[in-house]
Design an enzyme around this catalytic site. Structure first.
Site, PDB file in Angstrom:
ATOM      1  N   GLU A 134      -1.640   5.146   6.157  1.00 52.66           N
ATOM      2  CA  GLU A 134      -2.751   4.194   6.101  1.00 52.66           C
ATOM      3  C   GLU A 134      -3.607   4.227   7.352  1.00 52.66           C
ATOM      4  O   GLU A 134      -4.831   4.122   7.294  1.00 52.66           O
ATOM      5  CB  GLU A 134      -2.214   2.764   5.915  1.00 52.66           C
ATOM      6  CG  GLU A 134      -1.779   2.430   4.513  1.00 52.66           C
ATOM      7  CD  GLU A 134      -0.494   3.124   4.149  1.00 52.66           C
ATOM      8  OE1 GLU A 134       0.240   3.517   5.068  1.00 52.66           O
ATOM      9  OE2 GLU A 134      -0.231   3.287   2.963  1.00 52.66           O
ATOM     10  N   HIS A 158       4.369  -6.748  -2.279  1.00 57.68           N
ATOM     11  CA  HIS A 158       3.310  -6.351  -3.207  1.00 57.68           C
ATOM     12  C   HIS A 158       2.494  -7.565  -3.606  1.00 57.68           C
ATOM     13  O   HIS A 158       1.848  -7.557  -4.635  1.00 57.68           O
ATOM     14  CB  HIS A 158       3.918  -5.685  -4.461  1.00 57.68           C
ATOM     15  CG  HIS A 158       4.585  -4.379  -4.183  1.00 57.68           C
ATOM     16  ND1 HIS A 158       5.838  -4.284  -3.663  1.00 57.68           N
ATOM     17  CD2 HIS A 158       4.154  -3.110  -4.323  1.00 57.68           C
ATOM     18  CE1 HIS A 158       6.160  -3.013  -3.503  1.00 57.68           C
ATOM     19  NE2 HIS A 158       5.157  -2.274  -3.894  1.00 57.68           N
TER      20      HIS A 158
END
Lengths: 338, 435
Positions: free
Chosen positions: A73, A143
């Site tokens: 990322e 999540h």
């Protein structure tokens, strides 16, 4: 950055019913076609992404413009900053907002400050980071997070959150064209749930402008993203008890539309903010503080915040953690009866 | 030119491919530079041959180090019977792999029946790696895993009941229902978790290894020789944390083994399309540790390498990077339709099912009979069934647990002025209670 609207081709088909994910796909077509130096990249975007937002893009525009990145990322965002600094439109996807933290450094220290510290010699306004965020019912700790508050603390960034497919298309197009780096949080709960007729063709919605989606006179409710649907239900319930609620969708969190909220609170005298992120230090705190400053004498009751609890996002306890309709309803009543 | 200059300084560590039973690989000719090294616990000093080859795609010539296998294998007798294991060891390995497979299959069933929810990632096909490594560890050795962690926990000794309860989110789970599928922890068995985020476990494992080494060398505790094993996937090997930890581990010679479970896919991204140098084992020598590639579908080979690497770490010789070529038979998670992998690739690896290979091996070499193996399978079926019943019968955690363990004080944020949990106040779930 010049924005050439005449370059966009307009889709020929008539208005079609599209669920959220397909809507995102439509807009992408418009966006990516426009400039030959627009790119869409991220983890697994090539085959369509884990939420199918980018389905078909690689086939239409080529793998040199729509491509997968390795699993890094920090690298993805940093790389996007570099692309943007060279005058490209980079749309980076972070697969889940929970994964954005390795990139936090690049976003906060580089993306937000590029124009400032180079004295406007360079900027990464062409960077847009899109990422699914928020609870989805079964996501658990990693999540389901809502990290918007961390980024709202960074001058130089814009934070945009849509509540529905139509909004998402307009706001995303605006975000990409905006000459500042934008983080676009997409409520993943709505990927499957939200179904709407989305106009084809090119349209943008203004950033930093909130929208009053329900008029009322007793209390102002402010929210964003998927939480608005919950708040709307609470408003309907409250109206059965004679409380008329005004519901505002902030749409852009940074910089946020203080004027509309102030005007609304001046009308109603009460404010309630609701978001999924934990209450302490959440963006509701900023709204509460600003409105209290501006409308102190007008307020009839303290600003109420109905938010997630101050714990990591739980596994089985998600229903207790979330700011549910009942919690909001209770808080509305408490505020009105203060 | 700069590239070849930089690469021509060969580290003292050596990489090789141990595939016992395969034809020996010869080092590719050319320049001989002769630093000496001891590799992976071998008592034979071997020379490193400098290998010069030209990479036309990059228009560069560079050197890499390969030990000549012949020197190493000289000490390992390659008679097949030596490779083995005793009857008991064979059955232990078989039992562990059958437990892994049955458990994961049961997870899938429970998921589709709605008993389990969330993101569940199954380990089918990769059992040889977990069994091969973890069964060679001691109870006080540490294991750090990823989100595909049910089997690592099971191999390490966490009871199936606790793992299944955790998956159901019940209070009797190994983390009291707080973690779920991706976060298996066990203090008793030294399982340092389950990490939903790729690469997050590697620095944690590195820290644990450092703590062990510190106790041994600074605090002079001779009994502190626990080894840490960090498991992670091929996608993680492109992540910064991986490289940072390889550097630290080699720099400080930590007792850690980095095990790459290379199943060639990171959700929908093929390893070869994401990685500039797909041979992950070559990255070990770049940081100063041996890098080994092993067939991860063969539990005996994995075990062989594991034993060497563990012995090396325990002796204090430092870290090892082991790349296990393996495959997951199911999709990335239970929500993954698994459309991207080609059927012939899947078939190729299905034919190399580690459990079938071990079974064939045991029977052909008269280490176990069909009856023994069937008895094991039956026993495991009962264990798994029992774990499901236990999990179903277990209670959900108390609501008060939601606020516990946010801080060191187990009660976290939610304590009222009267010392009671605020969530026990009436109206908590209605939203009126303050939190």
């Amino acid at each position: 950055m010049v924005c050439n609207t005449c370059l966009f081709s307009v889709w020929q088909s008539c208005m079609m019913k599209a669920c959220r994910m397909r809507k995102l796909n439509l807009f992408y077509g418009i966006r990516v076609r426009a400039k030959s130096w627009s790119y869409v990249f991220g983890e697994d975007v090539g085959f369509g992404g884990v939420f199918r937002c980018t389905t078909g893009l690689a086939d239409t525009f080529g793998k040199h413009r729509v491509f997968n990145t390795p699993l890094c990322e920090q690298g993805i965002v940093g790389f996007g900053i570099g692309l943007a600094a060279m005058g490209n439109r980079a749309v980076a996807e972070i697969q889940f907002a929970d994964y954005i933290f390795p990139a936090f450094d690049q976003i906060v220290n580089e993306a937000a400050k590029f124009r400032y510290r180079s004295g406007n010699l360079f900027n990464c306004g062409g960077l847009t980071i899109r990422t699914p965020y928020g609870a989805v019912g079964h996501g658990a700790l990693y999540h389901s997070q809502s990290p918007e508050a961390y980024f709202c603390h960074v001058p130089g960034l814009k934070v945009v959150i849509p509540r529905s497919p139509t909004q998402a298309k307009g706001l995303l197009l605006a975000a990409i064209r905006d000459p500042n780096p934008v983080i676009f949080f997409e409520p993943k709960w709505l990927y499957r749930l939200s179904v709407e007729d989305v106009p084809e063709g090119d349209y943008t919605l203004p950033l930093s402008q909130a929208e009053v989606i329900r008029e009322g006179g007793d209390i102002t409710l402010v929210g964003w993203g998927a939480q608005l649907a919950i708040m709307e239900e609470a408003c309907v319930e409250a109206s059965k008890e004679g409380i008329s609620c005004e519901l505002i969708d902030l749409r852009t969190l940074l910089p946020w539309d203080k004027e509309i909220v102030e005007a609304s609170v001046n009308k109603t005298g009460r404010l309630l903010v609701s978001h999924e992120a934990p209450i302490t230090g959440g963006f509701g705190a900023e709204i509460a503080a600003s409105i209290t400053e501006r409308c102190f004498l007008r307020l009839e009751s303290p600003v109420a915040r109905v938010c997630g609890l101050d714990t990591p996002f739980p596994l089985v306890f998600e229903p207790f953690y979330m700011p549910t309709k009942n919690k909001i309803l209770d808080a509305i009543k408490a505020s009105v009866n203060f | 030119m700069a590239i070849s200059m930089a690469l021509s300084s060969i580290s003292s560590s050596v990489s090789s491919s141990t595939s016992v039973g395969n034809p020996r690989r010869r080092a590719l000719h050319l320049k001989t530079q002769r630093p000496r090294t001891v590799f992976l616990g071998s008592k034979v000093e071997c020379g490193i041959r400098g290998v010069q080859h030209t990479d036309l795609s990059r228009n560069a010539t560079f050197h890499s180090a390969k030990a000549t296998l012949s020197e190493l294998l000289r000490e390992n007798t390659t008679s097949t019977s030596d490779l083995l294991l005793m009857h008991d060891e064979g059955l232990e390995l078989y039992e562990d792999m059958i437990l892994a497979r049955s458990f994961e299959d049961m997870c899938a069933q429970m998921y589709y029946r709605g008993k389990m929810f969330g993101f569940v990632h199954l380990y089918n096909g990769q059992e040889a790696v977990s069994t091969g490594f973890i069964k060679s560890l001691r109870k006080d050795d540490f294991v750090c895993s990823t989100y595909r962690d049910h089997v690592h926990a099971l191999s390490k000794g966490v009871p199936a009941r606790q793992v299944m309860s955790e998956l159901f989110g019940k209070a009797t789970g190994c983390c009291r229902g707080q973690g779920g599928s991706m976060h298996m922890f066990s203090k008793e068995h030294q399982v340092l978790g389950g990490f939903a985020f790729i690469g997050e476990g590697i620095p944690v494992a590195t820290g644990a290894a450092f703590a062990t080494k510190y106790r041994r060398e600074v605090l002079k505790d001779d009994k502190a020789d626990a080894v840490t094993v960090a498991f992670f996937g091929d996608g993680t090997c492109n992540n910064g944390q991986f490289f940072e930890c390889l550097n630290m581990a080699a720099l400080w010679k930590l007792p850690i083994i980095f095990v790459v479970e290379n199943n060639l896919w990171a959700i929908g991204m093929s390893h070869y399309r994401a990685t500039s140098i797909p041979e992950i084992w070559t990255k070990g020598p770049a940081f100063g540790m041996p890098g080994v590639h092993v067939d991860g579908m063969d539990v005996l080979k994995v075990r062989e390498v594991a034993n060497e690497a563990i012995a090396r770490a325990r002796r204090g010789d430092g870290p090892t990077l082991v790349e296990c070529e393996t495959y997951r038979f199911r999709g990335h998670s239970l929500a993954d339709p698994d459309e991207l992998r080609k059927p012939d690739e899947k078939a190729h690896y299905a034919a190399r099912d580690p459990i079938m290979s071990l079974k064939t091996y045991l029977i052909e070499n008269n280490l176990a009979s069909e009856g023994d193996l069937k008895a094991i399978e039956k026993k495991i079926d009962e264990i798994v069934e029992d774990s499901v019943e236990f999990a179903e019968a277990s209670p959900l955690p108390e609501r008060s647990q939601l606020l516990e363990n946010v801080f060191a004080d187990p009660k976290g944020f939610g304590i009222g002025p009267d010392g009671r949990y605020r969530c026990e106040e009436p109206g908590f779930t209605a939203g009126t209670a303050q939190v």
